[in-house]
Structures are given as structure tokens and as C-alpha cells.
Design an enzyme around this catalytic site. Structure first.
Site, PDB file in Angstrom:
ATOM      1  CG  HIS A 123      11.657  34.093 -32.416  1.00 31.18           C
ATOM      2  ND1 HIS A 123      13.034  34.197 -32.493  1.00 31.18           N
ATOM      3  CD2 HIS A 123      11.302  34.872 -31.362  1.00 31.18           C
ATOM      4  CE1 HIS A 123      13.479  34.994 -31.531  1.00 31.18           C
ATOM      5  NE2 HIS A 123      12.450  35.409 -30.824  1.00 31.18           N
TER       6      HIS A 123
ATOM      7  CB  CYS B  74       9.613  36.719 -28.568  1.00 36.00           C
ATOM      8  SG  CYS B  74       8.561  37.969 -29.354  1.00 36.00           S
TER       9      CYS B  74
END
Length: 483
Positions: free
Chosen positions: A375, A394
Site C-alpha cells: 500500500h 504490510c
């Protein structure tokens, strides 16, 4: 064995991802797949001649050490009967091709599993045609990165056998002279064949050697010998050997070929590279999981990109970080764009609106058991650091818009103008890709370039020591079982 070439630029300058392989698209293996066990007793095994038995014993004894399956050469193979030696050979084939670990040895976040491999047909054919040496050479993973790391393992073992390298206690500066400079030169020359000159003066040649070492270790190549550089230079050579062994084992978990269009993340180096076949076409810095919030190793496929994504906050982050901030500073959640959402079970969860989302403007989804994804992020300062292990697991991307446009290149409805318009509109949109792209999250803490130089990164998760010790333990157990 087929060898697939990769740009030396990627391997030596970036040293960030799995090298190039054959451009044959395949479906990534299911995470649950595991190597097959040793050949079942009821299957007929080929019969060796006396000459083949002697040759096979020598081949396996040498290859087990060369491939990083053990630090200790086996001395018992020439005493085994033919049937036992055949079983050892088949076990060795599985270990070299698909890894030494048993399914129970894998941590949950080591989410890559080797594909099943049956060595018996190939071995039987090699015995019948008297081509045992060729069979042994065919077993390792067909990647240049694996081959060069095997060569690096041999080199570092030779350094260890010669006594290793000196420990540095003083950090000399450019232009200085003395015993500390001579010791630094001696230390660097052991790993760096490019270092020229002699003496105890910190000259331009030594300065460049320091910078090359800093690049190999993933440090700021400023040429100043600070605490981090000293620490990297003082890692014992035996630990470097262990690192290489661990990374060789991880290579053996990869599928026989990697998909042509793919995205690879080196977790330890915190770098993402996009490939088209054997060609790296995009690279960027990333931020990966901090120790305690490790980014898992896995293989999956990106099939959609969420533009202007809201952030559905994991309960662990909400409990440990956000609810305490709200209690300490009432109104914190509202000021930062968080909504409190009632859950069916009577609980509460947090969602951050896309306007202020910690996910930025792009989220790259791919199915996995760890709830991780790639992301964007509004926190840009982290990309300027050399130590970029700071996320909750992440992978944050330095140039997410560039990656989104690259992955959408074959999707007619989502060309660059459409992506720009969707971002500007501010609404959450899930853009489906016409062609999914494979994603590999890999943990490379040791890698070798085509020039033979081995680059190292710190082992931030402590996975290398555990993995290398498990490989050695399993090898010792197999040797014991064969007696």
C-alpha cells in the site's frame, strides 16, 4: 542444469530480489503443498553396480556440503549397503531440490512451501544410463542466484578455514594513518578483491573499499567507518556461512519457475522490484514489518487495486495503539478521520476514512492468510532511511502510483488517465486488473551477484540462525538414520 541470466545491475547494485528465471507462466503453489516423503518401501529401487555405488557415495558426500545442507562432510557413505545408499541418494535429491525442512519445521509466517518432488524416476534413469554425476548436477533450483550463492558459500568457508578475519575495535578516518588503518585494510581485502594498495594510510582506494563494503551490507555508503560499519565488519565469518546456508534453503522452497509478470519484495532489504520475465522493469524502496510485526514470506497474485482505500484497522493495532491514544487525548480518533463502527457481536472496530487513510491512495490486494498487502502511505520520511523495517507487517511503497499504472498497463479501462481521475475524485474504487500479477514476498539476507560478491543484510527477524540450525539438525538425523 539450465542457468538463467540476470542483469548484474540488479544483483550487484540493488541486490534486492529473486533473480530472473525462465519466462514460463505457472500458477504459484498452494501454501499447503509439501515435499513428498522418502520413497515408499514398496516401490522397486534400481540396482547399482559396484562402481556406481562408489561414485554415488562420493557425489553425495561432496554435494551435501557444497549445497549448504551440512557443514560436516559425511564419512559413512562408502560403508552403506547398496539399498541404503540408494535411499540416502533419494533423500539427498529431495533436500537439494525442495529443501531439508520437514513440514513441522516451518513457522507459520514462513508461508512459502516447496512443491512436491519425486526423485525416483530421474534417479532410475540416471542409473540405467550411467549418468549419476549429471543427475546430481540437475537437482538444485534452476536459478543463477542460487548458483552464485553456492559459490559464495564455498568462498566464505575457505575464509573460515584460513582463520576468518580480524576484529576491528578502532574506527579510523579518511586521511589518517597507523595500525588501525592497516587492520581495516587487511579486513576489507579478505572480502573485496578490488581493494588495491598497501600500507597504513587511509587513502582514496581504501575509502572506496569502505563504500563498497557499506553497499554490500545495506548501509549508507558515506565512507565513514562508524558503529554500524564496524558491527557489520565484525560479524564472524561462521555467522556469514550460516546466513548463506539459510538463504540457500529458502531458494529451494521456490516453485520451479516464477511467473513472467511478477512483483518481488525482499523483506530484509525492504525493496520492491517488478519483473517482466528475466528483466527488472521497476524498483523502489519499501517499508516492511518491524521485528515483532514480521512481514511473512508468501506467494500470491494481485488481482485488483483499491484506489482511495479506507483503512479497516486491525483489532491488535486498535487495542495497542489507537484506543489508548483516544483515552489519553479525547477526540484523537475524530481528528484523525477514524470512525467507530459497531460490530454484530456488540464490539467496536475502527475505520479510517480514505481522505486521511494510513493506506494513502493505493492498496494492492492479494489473497493470503496473514491479512497483509502492499500500500501507499502519507508518511514519506521512512523511505529516506537505510533501516526501513517499521510497519505492522504490510509493505509500504515509495512509488505506489507508478506500480499501479504498470500493473494496469494491460487493463483497457484503467489506463493512466482513468487512474488519475479516480484518485482526484476521492471516492473509494476497486479497480480489477485484466491480468493478475504474481507477488512474491521473500526474505533474502544473503545474495550473490554475477561477480561473486556476496551482499548481506541484518537478520532482523532472527530467522537465519534458526533455519540454518534446523537444516543441520535434519541432516544429522538423516545421517544417523542411514547407519
Amino acid at each position: 542444469m539450465m542457468v538463467f541470466k540476470l542483469s548484474p545491475t540488479l544483483l550487484t547494485a540493488l541486490a534486492i530480489a529473486a533473480p530472473a528465471v525462465a519466462q514460463v507462466p505457472v500458477t504459484p503453489p498452494a501454501p499447503a503443498s509439501t515435499p513428498i516423503p522418502l520413497v515408499q518401501p514398496q516401490r522397486p529401487l534400481p540396482t547399482l553396480t559396484a562402481a556406481q555405488q562408489r561414485q554415488l557415495a562420493t557425489l553425495i558426500a561432496n554435494d551435501e556440503v557444497a549445497q549448504g545442507l551440512s557443514n560436516k562432510p559425511r564419512t559413512d557413505l562408502d560403508r552403506l549397503d547398496a539399498a541404503s545408499l540408494v535411499r540416502v541418494a533419494l533423500d539427498h535429491a529431495i533436500a537439494v531440490h525442495s529443501g531439508r525442512l520437514m513440514p513441522s519445521d516451518f513457522q507459520r509466517d514462513w508461508g512459502i512451501r516447496p512443491t512436491a518432488f519425486d526423485p525416483l524416476p530421474g534417479f532410475a534413469d540416471a542409473v540405467a544410463r550411467d549418468r549419476l554425476a549429471a543427475w546430481v548436477r540437475s537437482l538444485p533450483p534452476p536459478y543463477q542466484g542460487y548458483d552464485t550463492l553456492v559459490e559464495g558459500l564455498g568462498r566464505y568457508r575457505r575464509i573460515a578455514a584460513a582463520g576468518g578475519w580480524p576484529t576491528l575495535t578502532v574506527a579510523p578516518t579518511y586521511g589518517s594513518s597507523g595500525a588501525a588503518v592497516a587492520r581495516l585494510r587487511e579486513r576489507l581485502a579478505i572480502e573485496d578483491p578490488e581493494l588495491t594498495g598497501t600500507g597504513d594510510r587511509f587513502d582514496a582506494a581504501l575509502l572506496e573499499a569502505v563504500r563498497r563494503a557499506q553497499r554490500r551490507y545495506g548501509l549508507n555508503p558515506a565512507g565513514q567507518v562508524g558503529a554500524q560499519t564496524l558491527a557489520a565488519l565484525n560479524v564472524p565469518v561462521e555467522q556469514r556461512v550460516q546466513q548463506i546456508m539459510a538463504n540457500l534453503e529458502r531458494w529451494r522452497w521456490l516453485p520451479p519457475t516464477l511467473d513472467r509478470r511478477r512483483v518481488q519484495v525482499n523483506i530484509a532489504a525492504a525493496v520492491l522490484t517488478a519483473f517482466d520475465g528475466d528483466r527488472p522493469i521497476m524498483s523502489m524502496r519499501a517499508v516492511t514489518g518491524r521485528p515483532g510485526n514480521e512481514t511473512p514470506m508468501l506467494v500470491s497474485q494481485i488481482s485488483s487495486i483499491v484506489i482511495n482505500p479506507p483503512w479497516n484497522v486491525p483489532s491488535s493495532i486498535a487495542t495497542k495503539e489507537l484506543w489508548p491514544k483516544e483515552r489519553a487525548n479525547p477526540g484523537y480518533l475524530k481528528r484523525n478521520g477514524f470512525r467507530v463502527i459497531e460490530t454484530p457481536d456488540g464490539g467496536k472496530r475502527l475505520q479510517q476514512a480514505s481522505e486521511q487513510s494510513a493506506l494513502g491512495r493505493f492498496k494492492f490486494d492479494f489473497p493470503n492468510d496473514f491479512a497483509v498487502y502492499l500500500h501507499d502511505t502519507p508518511a514519506r520520511s521512512g523511505f529516506s532511511k537505510f533501516d526501513r523495517l517499521a510497519s505492522h507487517g504490510c509493505v509500504r511503497l515509495e512509488k505506489p502510483e507508478d506500480l499501479a499504472k504498470l500493473l494496469m498497463a494491460t487493463t483497457p479501462d484503467w489506463q493512466p488517465e482513468a487512474i488519475d481521475a479516480a484518485v482526484a475524485a476521492g471516492k473509494t474504487v476497486r479497480a480489477k486488473m485484466a491480468e493478475p500479477v504474481s507477488v512474491y514476498l521473500l526474505y533474502w539476507s544473503a545474495f550473490a551477484g554475477a561477480d561473486g560478491q556476496v551482499g548481506f543484510r541484518e537478520d532482523p527477524y532472527g530467522w537465519d540462525g534458526k533455519l540454518a540450525a534446523t537444516v543441520q539438525r535434519r541432516s544429522d538425523a538423516q545421517a544417523l538414520a542411514a547407519k
